[in-house]
Design a protein around this motif. Sequence first.
Motif, PDB file in Angstrom:
ATOM      1  N   ASP A 192       4.707  11.312  -6.313  1.00 51.63           N
ATOM      2  CA  ASP A 192       5.639  11.824  -7.316  1.00 51.63           C
ATOM      3  C   ASP A 192       4.997  11.624  -8.682  1.00 51.63           C
ATOM      4  OD1 ASP A 192       7.687  12.446  -9.074  1.00 51.63           O
ATOM      5  OD2 ASP A 192       9.244  11.570  -7.810  1.00 51.63           O
ATOM      6  N   LYS A 193       4.531  12.728  -9.291  1.00 50.64           N
ATOM      7  CA  LYS A 193       3.811  12.645 -10.557  1.00 50.64           C
ATOM      8  C   LYS A 193       4.711  12.197 -11.685  1.00 50.64           C
ATOM      9  CE  LYS A 193       0.827  15.361 -13.612  1.00 50.64           C
ATOM     10  NZ  LYS A 193       0.192  16.688 -13.836  1.00 50.64           N
ATOM     11  N   ASN A 194       5.955  12.632 -11.702  1.00 51.21           N
ATOM     12  CA  ASN A 194       6.867  12.283 -12.785  1.00 51.21           C
ATOM     13  C   ASN A 194       7.186  10.784 -12.798  1.00 51.21           C
ATOM     14  OD1 ASN A 194       6.961  14.993 -13.484  1.00 51.21           O
ATOM     15  ND2 ASN A 194       8.792  15.387 -12.217  1.00 51.21           N
ATOM     16  N   MET A 195       7.402  10.213 -11.633  1.00 59.10           N
ATOM     17  CA  MET A 195       7.745   8.797 -11.532  1.00 59.10           C
ATOM     18  C   MET A 195       6.511   7.905 -11.400  1.00 59.10           C
ATOM     19  SD  MET A 195      11.008   8.838 -11.777  1.00 59.10           S
ATOM     20  CE  MET A 195      11.397   7.162 -11.293  1.00 59.10           C
ATOM     21  N   GLY A 196       5.357   8.519 -11.122  1.00 54.90           N
ATOM     22  CA  GLY A 196       4.147   7.727 -10.939  1.00 54.90           C
ATOM     23  C   GLY A 196       4.152   6.922  -9.663  1.00 54.90           C
ATOM     24  N   ARG A 197       4.879   7.389  -8.647  1.00 52.37           N
ATOM     25  CA  ARG A 197       4.977   6.668  -7.379  1.00 52.37           C
ATOM     26  C   ARG A 197       4.087   7.299  -6.334  1.00 52.37           C
ATOM     27  NH1 ARG A 197      11.331   6.109  -6.230  1.00 52.37           N
ATOM     28  NH2 ARG A 197      11.107   8.370  -6.444  1.00 52.37           N
ATOM     29  N   MET A 198       3.552   6.465  -5.443  1.00 52.03           N
ATOM     30  CA  MET A 198       2.702   6.926  -4.346  1.00 52.03           C
ATOM     31  C   MET A 198       2.931   6.012  -3.149  1.00 52.03           C
ATOM     32  SD  MET A 198      -1.424   7.599  -4.371  1.00 52.03           S
ATOM     33  CE  MET A 198      -1.280   8.467  -5.946  1.00 52.03           C
ATOM     34  N   LYS A 199       3.073   6.630  -1.980  1.00 53.50           N
ATOM     35  CA  LYS A 199       3.325   5.870  -0.755  1.00 53.50           C
ATOM     36  C   LYS A 199       2.494   6.452   0.369  1.00 53.50           C
ATOM     37  CE  LYS A 199       6.987   4.237   2.339  1.00 53.50           C
ATOM     38  NZ  LYS A 199       8.431   4.270   2.641  1.00 53.50           N
ATOM     39  N   CYS A 200       1.755   5.580   1.065  1.00 56.10           N
ATOM     40  CA  CYS A 200       0.878   6.018   2.159  1.00 56.10           C
ATOM     41  C   CYS A 200       1.432   5.533   3.490  1.00 56.10           C
ATOM     42  CB  CYS A 200      -0.536   5.485   1.954  1.00 56.10           C
ATOM     43  SG  CYS A 200      -1.711   6.025   3.219  1.00 56.10           S
ATOM     44  N   GLY A 201       1.295   6.350   4.505  1.00 59.59           N
ATOM     45  CA  GLY A 201       1.808   6.002   5.824  1.00 59.59           C
ATOM     46  C   GLY A 201       1.014   4.927   6.537  1.00 59.59           C
ATOM     47  N   CYS A 202      -0.184   4.586   6.048  1.00 62.01           N
ATOM     48  CA  CYS A 202      -0.984   3.550   6.724  1.00 62.01           C
ATOM     49  C   CYS A 202      -0.526   2.136   6.364  1.00 62.01           C
ATOM     50  CB  CYS A 202      -2.460   3.717   6.382  1.00 62.01           C
ATOM     51  SG  CYS A 202      -2.880   3.335   4.670  1.00 62.01           S
ATOM     52  N   ASN A 203       0.392   2.003   5.380  1.00 60.12           N
ATOM     53  CA  ASN A 203       0.945   0.705   4.977  1.00 60.12           C
ATOM     54  C   ASN A 203      -0.114  -0.270   4.474  1.00 60.12           C
ATOM     55  OD1 ASN A 203       3.704   1.238   5.511  1.00 60.12           O
ATOM     56  ND2 ASN A 203       3.362   0.884   7.686  1.00 60.12           N
ATOM     57  N   PHE A 204      -1.246   0.259   4.023  1.00 62.06           N
ATOM     58  CA  PHE A 204      -2.325  -0.603   3.542  1.00 62.06           C
ATOM     59  C   PHE A 204      -1.901  -1.357   2.286  1.00 62.06           C
ATOM     60  CE2 PHE A 204      -6.158  -1.597   1.197  1.00 62.06           C
ATOM     61  CZ  PHE A 204      -7.038  -2.005   2.173  1.00 62.06           C
ATOM     62  N   TRP A 205      -1.241  -0.649   1.367  1.00 66.06           N
ATOM     63  CA  TRP A 205      -0.849  -1.301   0.114  1.00 66.06           C
ATOM     64  C   TRP A 205       0.177  -2.403   0.354  1.00 66.06           C
ATOM     65  CZ3 TRP A 205       3.091  -2.593  -3.100  1.00 66.06           C
ATOM     66  CH2 TRP A 205       2.754  -2.900  -4.427  1.00 66.06           C
ATOM     67  N   ASN A 206       1.103  -2.189   1.265  1.00 64.93           N
ATOM     68  CA  ASN A 206       2.108  -3.208   1.569  1.00 64.93           C
ATOM     69  C   ASN A 206       1.486  -4.463   2.166  1.00 64.93           C
ATOM     70  OD1 ASN A 206       4.161  -1.488   0.707  1.00 64.93           O
ATOM     71  ND2 ASN A 206       4.442  -0.630   2.751  1.00 64.93           N
ATOM     72  N   LYS A 207       0.343  -4.304   2.814  1.00 64.85           N
ATOM     73  CA  LYS A 207      -0.287  -5.421   3.505  1.00 64.85           C
ATOM     74  C   LYS A 207      -1.273  -6.164   2.615  1.00 64.85           C
ATOM     75  CE  LYS A 207      -2.522  -6.471   7.922  1.00 64.85           C
ATOM     76  NZ  LYS A 207      -3.047  -5.904   9.187  1.00 64.85           N
ATOM     77  N   TYR A 208      -2.034  -5.426   1.781  1.00 67.74           N
ATOM     78  CA  TYR A 208      -3.092  -6.059   0.992  1.00 67.74           C
ATOM     79  C   TYR A 208      -2.814  -6.061  -0.511  1.00 67.74           C
ATOM     80  CZ  TYR A 208      -5.796  -5.850   5.284  1.00 67.74           C
ATOM     81  OH  TYR A 208      -6.231  -6.003   6.570  1.00 67.74           O
ATOM     82  N   GLY A 209      -1.975  -5.166  -1.014  1.00 68.02           N
ATOM     83  CA  GLY A 209      -1.614  -5.204  -2.417  1.00 68.02           C
ATOM     84  C   GLY A 209      -2.510  -4.413  -3.342  1.00 68.02           C
ATOM     85  N   TYR A 210      -3.395  -3.570  -2.822  1.00 66.95           N
ATOM     86  CA  TYR A 210      -4.186  -2.663  -3.658  1.00 66.95           C
ATOM     87  C   TYR A 210      -4.333  -1.328  -2.928  1.00 66.95           C
ATOM     88  CZ  TYR A 210      -7.906  -4.664  -0.704  1.00 66.95           C
ATOM     89  OH  TYR A 210      -8.649  -5.108   0.358  1.00 66.95           O
ATOM     90  N   PRO A 211      -4.613  -0.218  -3.656  1.00 63.61           N
ATOM     91  CA  PRO A 211      -4.591   1.121  -3.045  1.00 63.61           C
ATOM     92  C   PRO A 211      -5.629   1.275  -1.935  1.00 63.61           C
ATOM     93  CG  PRO A 211      -4.541   1.267  -5.441  1.00 63.61           C
ATOM     94  CD  PRO A 211      -4.835  -0.152  -5.109  1.00 63.61           C
ATOM     95  N   CYS A 212      -5.277   2.126  -0.969  1.00 58.69           N
ATOM     96  CA  CYS A 212      -6.185   2.437   0.131  1.00 58.69           C
ATOM     97  C   CYS A 212      -7.001   3.685  -0.208  1.00 58.69           C
ATOM     98  CB  CYS A 212      -5.391   2.642   1.428  1.00 58.69           C
ATOM     99  SG  CYS A 212      -4.232   4.022   1.344  1.00 58.69           S
ATOM    100  N   LYS A 213      -7.918   4.053   0.682  1.00 55.97           N
ATOM    101  CA  LYS A 213      -8.765   5.222   0.445  1.00 55.97           C
ATOM    102  C   LYS A 213      -7.962   6.511   0.447  1.00 55.97           C
ATOM    103  CE  LYS A 213     -10.116   4.824   5.299  1.00 55.97           C
ATOM    104  NZ  LYS A 213     -11.266   4.629   6.220  1.00 55.97           N
ATOM    105  N   HIS A 214      -6.844   6.561   1.176  1.00 51.43           N
ATOM    106  CA  HIS A 214      -6.009   7.763   1.171  1.00 51.43           C
ATOM    107  C   HIS A 214      -5.348   7.956  -0.193  1.00 51.43           C
ATOM    108  CE1 HIS A 214      -5.835   5.897   5.312  1.00 51.43           C
ATOM    109  NE2 HIS A 214      -6.549   6.995   5.519  1.00 51.43           N
ATOM    110  N   MET A 215      -4.904   6.841  -0.805  1.00 53.24           N
ATOM    111  CA  MET A 215      -4.339   6.937  -2.150  1.00 53.24           C
ATOM    112  C   MET A 215      -5.388   7.351  -3.171  1.00 53.24           C
ATOM    113  SD  MET A 215      -1.772   3.634  -2.302  1.00 53.24           S
ATOM    114  CE  MET A 215      -0.245   3.585  -1.369  1.00 53.24           C
ATOM    115  N   PHE A 216      -6.588   6.803  -3.045  1.00 55.55           N
ATOM    116  CA  PHE A 216      -7.658   7.195  -3.966  1.00 55.55           C
ATOM    117  C   PHE A 216      -8.045   8.667  -3.767  1.00 55.55           C
ATOM    118  CE2 PHE A 216      -8.600   2.559  -4.400  1.00 55.55           C
ATOM    119  CZ  PHE A 216      -8.551   2.516  -5.784  1.00 55.55           C
TER     120      PHE A 216
END
Length: 515
Positions: free
Chosen positions: A317-341
């Motif tokens: 969501d560009k307006n809110m600046g939110r991003m969510k990935c189905g691999c749950n990498f960010w929830n587990k490690y706390g930094y963006p995954c390669k899919h987010m990048f």
Amino acid sequence: MAGLAGGYSLVGFLKKDAYNYIDKQRREQIVDGDAESAIAYLEGKAEADPMLMARYNLTDDRTTIFGFGLVLDETIASYTWLLKSLLEVMCQKMPSVVVTDGDEAMREAVRVVFPRATHRLCGWHFEKNVTSNVKDAALRARFNRWLYADIAVNEFLTEWSQAVEEFSLQDSLWANQVFGKKEMWANAYLRDKFCAGIRTTSRCEGINSVAKNFLQSKHGMLELVQNLELMVRDYRNNELLVQFRSIDSVPVMTTSLESLERCAASVYTHAIFGDVRNEIVGVASVNLVRLQRSLTTKIYTMDEYGQPGREIVVLYDKNMGRMKCGCNFWNKYGYPCKHMFFVMKHEHLPNIPNRLVLKRWTKNAKALEAYEEKIDVGADQACLLHHGALHSACHWLFFLGSQKYDLFQMAMKGIRNLCAHLEGYVATEDNVFSTKGDGVIRDPVAVRTKGAPKSRNCRGRKRRCTECRNPGHTKRRYPRKKTSHGMEMEDGCTTGFDSDALEEIKMFNHMEEVS
């Protein structure tokens, strides 16, 4: 000391005198008992620092002291009290994940004190347990997959059922016990839990290794808490050095996404930046399958090179600046995954969105003021440090005051006035501090730990003689005795001669005596 004095004869005392003096000082510190002195020391630290707490409880015959995680024994009651004291220090803020080596008493204490926390077993200890109980290499490979692979719960349960049939684990007591604790070790149940990259107790083992440089078995409890304080100061100094390098140095940019990489280098610490850069490099293996829109949200569907059938969905969501990935990498490690990048690359974002930056991994997570040392003036080590600092600061005063007689008188007058002023403060503080009550806390009774016994208590193989293979002596140390013919024979050992050879030796000795 001999070098400073100009020779051993000019020191004025022997090495033994120095050791006797040090031992006398140690005994004077614990004149009321080792435990009493340690508690008094910790309570004095708590009075000087409002953020420090000292807690202990008393029983009929032993003491349990809390300060650095020091407990009397390894029982459920001791661990429960320790965790409750920790919870009090942390202002009742409970941890989300607890990692232990699987000790049953510790497990029960965690369940009672932290009922909502995820209790995770140490991966290294679990692998060691599997290696000890599973001899089949294929089954051990299955356990490694269940321990680390990113699979769903249904997939894990299906594979476990297949393994039970394939390797006949229906009647295996160990396998049933391990399956009963699956929520504590199987990654399928832990994949959505934020563990900050910690899945083993190796950090605790590392701290134990460092503590050995500051602690000795001959230390008393008072020396233990004082030396642990020195260890903490050393840790904080090392952390300050690493923080300085993270703030004042910039790593070399190596990826094609230079703007994102430079942003990560300016935000994250050096240790985390290395892991983040690996995810940026991994963008090259990601392929876009399709892109859809739903109001203000973009739905990216992608797969990875070598895994064409495994699709991953990222919502942006560009307006809110939110991003969510189905691999749950960010929830587990706390930094963006390669899919987010990959999405950031596709959207031409120059910086990482603020919502994806976890403060605990950033350079400004801890202010520099937090590294300021607070030294207790009553401690012997602190007195020596203060004395040395004042001595160094007075060198310039000595130089100026010795130039002229009027400057000398001015310096002496100022020193005397300052000393009288400080003596008044010291006398006032001595009257303010009061001693503890009449009850004296006795020293604890030593108990055995749960670990393996020391090697000196274990009866191993006795060394055997290489000649006769009997224990109790070696080839070079035969128990010898005199024979009737004046020969030295080995007691309990064969001489290496047969009966005929012995008769010839006896005859030869007899002929020597006759001649």
